[in-house]
Design an enzyme around this catalytic site. Structure first.
Site: not given
Ligand code: IMP
Ligand code: MG
Length: 178
Positions: A102, A98-99, A164, A43, A151
């Site tokens: 969340d 990181e992208d 992407r 990402g 999302f």
């Molecule tokens: P977390 O562990 O819930 O913080 O998730 C982080 C990962 O979930 C990121 O590195 C993304 O790969 C993916 N992710 C979370 N939200 C989105 C979104 O809105 N679009 C695409 N990928 C997301």
């Molecule tokens: Mg990711």
């Protein structure tokens, strides 16, 4: 591909300006430090490539591939290391790129893992932040944009491995998920 987008959140120009700003902040903070930037694949790859070119310092690169989502839009809560770092980070100033943050579970897990390898410092830079979704007690040290609980795809972020390569960040039309 562009026809699948319902709404654009951040245009290419907005992102470029923000990446430049973040690059300057990082440049100030990491001046005269033995630093390594870690790109979290896949990402962060687009963001990382642009961000690093906005940081005018001799910073080292390393890459880690993880998987936390599978092909769905919801987190599995399990972080799988698909490719570990090439080099030792002991005694280095480490910046994780990181992208998006969340729930925070992925970065909380990664920070704990990398902290155990004894870096001199460990910080997180993410392009996007969805604070309303946070489960883990973690905040980014550098963040581009805060977004609501939607999302998003583009600029490295995917839905089922696609979109992407969109140059902007946007929301997909509901029928694309169906
Ligand atoms: P977390 O562990 O819930 O913080 O998730 C982080 C990962 O979930 C990121 O590195 C993304 O790969 C993916 N992710 C979370 N939200 C989105 C979104 O809105 N679009 C695409 N990928 C997301
Ligand atoms: Mg990711």
């Amino acid at each position: 591909m562009h026809n699948d987008i319902e709404r654009i959140f951040f245009e290419k120009e907005d992102i470029a300006a923000k990446v430049h700003e973040l690059g300057k902040l990082i440049e100030l903070d990491y001046k005269d430090k033995d630093a390594v930037a870690i790109c979290i694949l896949k990402g962060a790859c687009v963001f990382f490539a642009d961000l690093m070119r906005a940081v005018h310092l001799p910073i080292a690169f390393d890459f880690m591939a993880i998987s936390s989502y599978g092909n769905s839009r919801k987190s599995s809560g399990v972080v799988q290391i698909i490719k570990d770092l090439d080099n030792n980070i002991e005694g280095k100033h480490v910046l994780i790129v990181e992208d998006i943050m969340d729930s925070g579970q992925t970065l909380a897990y990664l920070k704990e893992l990398l902290q155990s390898r004894n870096p001199l410092s460990l910080r997180v830079c993410c392009l996007l932040d969805k604070p309303s979704r946070r489960v883990a007690p973690i905040e980014p040290d550098y963040c581009g944009f805060t977004i609501p609980d939607e999302f998003v795809v583009g600029y490295g972020l995917d839905f089922a491995e696609r979109y992407r390569n969109l140059p902007y960040v946007g929301v997909l039309k509901p029928d694309v998920y169906a």
